[in-house]
Scaffold this motif. Sequence first.
Motif, short mmCIF file in Angstrom:
data_model
loop_
_atom_site.label_atom_id
_atom_site.label_comp_id
_atom_site.label_asym_id
_atom_site.label_seq_id
_atom_site.Cartn_x
_atom_site.Cartn_y
_atom_site.Cartn_z
N SER A 1 0.82 -1.21 0.00
CA SER A 1 0.00 0.00 0.00
C SER A 1 0.86 1.26 0.00
CB SER A 1 -0.93 0.00 1.22
OG SER A 1 -0.18 -0.04 2.43
N THR A 2 2.02 1.21 0.66
CA THR A 2 2.93 2.36 0.66
C THR A 2 3.47 2.61 -0.73
OG1 THR A 2 3.58 2.02 2.96
CG2 THR A 2 5.10 3.27 1.58
N ILE A 3 3.87 1.54 -1.42
CA ILE A 3 4.38 1.69 -2.79
C ILE A 3 3.29 2.23 -3.71
CG2 ILE A 3 5.38 0.49 -4.76
CD1 ILE A 3 7.25 0.81 -2.36
N SER A 4 2.07 1.71 -3.57
CA SER A 4 0.96 2.19 -4.39
C SER A 4 0.70 3.67 -4.15
CB SER A 4 -0.31 1.38 -4.10
OG SER A 4 -0.13 0.03 -4.44
N LEU A 5 0.77 4.07 -2.89
CA LEU A 5 0.55 5.48 -2.55
C LEU A 5 1.64 6.36 -3.16
CD1 LEU A 5 -0.90 7.72 -1.01
CD2 LEU A 5 0.47 7.12 1.00
N ARG A 6 2.87 5.91 -3.13
CA ARG A 6 3.96 6.71 -3.69
C ARG A 6 3.82 6.84 -5.21
NH1 ARG A 6 9.24 4.63 -0.14
NH2 ARG A 6 8.51 5.53 1.85
N ILE A 7 3.41 5.78 -5.87
CA ILE A 7 3.21 5.87 -7.31
C ILE A 7 2.06 6.81 -7.63
CG2 ILE A 7 2.60 4.60 -9.41
CD1 ILE A 7 5.42 4.05 -8.37
N ARG A 8 0.99 6.71 -6.88
CA ARG A 8 -0.15 7.60 -7.09
C ARG A 8 0.24 9.05 -6.83
NH1 ARG A 8 -3.37 4.93 -4.37
NH2 ARG A 8 -3.45 6.05 -2.37
N THR A 9 1.01 9.30 -5.77
CA THR A 9 1.48 10.65 -5.46
C THR A 9 2.35 11.19 -6.58
OG1 THR A 9 1.41 10.21 -3.08
CG2 THR A 9 2.78 12.06 -3.82
N LEU A 10 3.24 10.34 -7.09
CA LEU A 10 4.12 10.78 -8.17
C LEU A 10 3.31 11.13 -9.42
CD1 LEU A 10 7.03 11.14 -9.21
CD2 LEU A 10 7.03 8.72 -9.83
N GLU A 11 2.34 10.30 -9.75
CA GLU A 11 1.51 10.58 -10.92
C GLU A 11 0.71 11.86 -10.73
OE1 GLU A 11 0.67 6.14 -12.78
OE2 GLU A 11 -0.65 6.89 -11.18
N GLU A 12 0.21 12.09 -9.54
CA GLU A 12 -0.54 13.32 -9.27
C GLU A 12 0.35 14.54 -9.41
OE1 GLU A 12 -2.13 12.68 -5.42
OE2 GLU A 12 -3.79 11.40 -6.11
N ARG A 13 1.57 14.45 -8.91
CA ARG A 13 2.48 15.60 -9.00
C ARG A 13 2.90 15.88 -10.43
NH1 ARG A 13 6.56 15.07 -3.76
NH2 ARG A 13 4.91 15.01 -2.16
N LEU A 14 3.02 14.82 -11.23
CA LEU A 14 3.42 15.01 -12.63
C LEU A 14 2.23 15.34 -13.51
CD1 LEU A 14 5.94 12.04 -13.05
CD2 LEU A 14 6.49 14.46 -12.82
N GLY A 15 1.05 15.04 -13.04
CA GLY A 15 -0.14 15.31 -13.83
C GLY A 15 -0.32 14.37 -15.00
N THR A 16 0.15 13.12 -14.85
CA THR A 16 0.02 12.16 -15.94
C THR A 16 0.11 10.75 -15.38
OG1 THR A 16 0.86 11.52 -18.13
CG2 THR A 16 2.50 12.00 -16.44
N ARG A 17 -0.45 9.79 -16.14
CA ARG A 17 -0.34 8.40 -15.75
C ARG A 17 1.01 7.85 -16.22
NH1 ARG A 17 -5.06 5.51 -14.96
NH2 ARG A 17 -3.67 3.75 -14.55
N LEU A 18 1.67 7.15 -15.33
CA LEU A 18 2.96 6.53 -15.66
C LEU A 18 2.83 5.04 -15.93
CD1 LEU A 18 5.20 8.25 -12.94
CD2 LEU A 18 4.92 8.93 -15.34
N LEU A 19 1.84 4.42 -15.28
CA LEU A 19 1.67 2.97 -15.38
C LEU A 19 0.24 2.62 -15.75
CD1 LEU A 19 3.57 2.01 -12.10
CD2 LEU A 19 4.42 1.66 -14.41
#
Length: 314
Positions: free
Chosen positions: A45-63
């Motif tokens: 869940s921590t890894i999922s949260l970090r990926i979601r946070t990163l995508e939100e900050r970049l404003g795009t889907r990465l995965l």
Amino acid sequence: MDSIDFTDSSSRTPSLDNELLSAFVAVVDNNGFTAAANQLHKTQSTISLRIRTLEERLGTRLLQRTSRQLALTQDGETFLVYARRLLQLQREALSVLGHGDHDGIIRFGLPENYAEAWLPALLGRFAERHPRIRPHIHCRMSSELIESLEAGELDLVLTIQHKSQRHGVSMGHEEVVWAAHRDYRVDPNTPLALALFPDHCPYRERALEALARLGRQWSLEYTTQSPTGLRVAVNQGKAVTVTDRRAMPENWRILDEADGFPALPPAELTVRQSPSFQHPAGDTLVDLLREQLLSDSSLHDDAQPFDGLPQMDI
């Protein structure tokens, strides 16, 4: 493809901290959230949260995530290059500022035959550059080393692979050959006696696949995980093995197509580093391995040249 928007609604550059970048690289390198969480010693869940946070900050889907598949989007492919570079630059900056040599441990894994040939000189040169870092060496088969790296038990591994790997640093190709003691005589009328490493060894798989295609009968007479044990078996002059040409003892000879043995495809040497291991000592070890490979190749006029040694696979 839509370009990545690196600004948020308030026109501020988003923060791309180390934890977010490491989580993204780990998910890609491990092809999943569970393995990435194990490697980074975090919950899924921590890894999922970090990926979601990163995508939100970049404003795009990465995965792109489905129940069975994980894939990079086009923006994800683009950003992966920069994520690796940013992590690399961080390690370089820490090294330049003198923060790279605190007391510590680097857990390094490699196949035993390479350890026998290289470790004494390699560790001596490493100690000159990082005297306060203590290497812990783990000698196992490549498949086991990768499992240990993905489980977070190792920081850096040198492995032998069948195919080119998307992840890690390619160190070039190894010529794979059939070999036997120089007194061995081929008898095409009897099953071929083999001395090989256990299951999951890339060389063993190559050998058995080649014999199956050839329709040659064989008998596995010796199985050992130790290169020393394999040499003892082959030196009896009654069995054939598969090895990289670089590591072949002087009292062995190569068995080629003239002896009835099909040519084997080369293997690839690859170095992989855990995204959670952010220490310049890892980069030093990769550089020393590369120098060792180049030096080792230059000692043999007939050695297969290494095909392009990239600085980093980013």
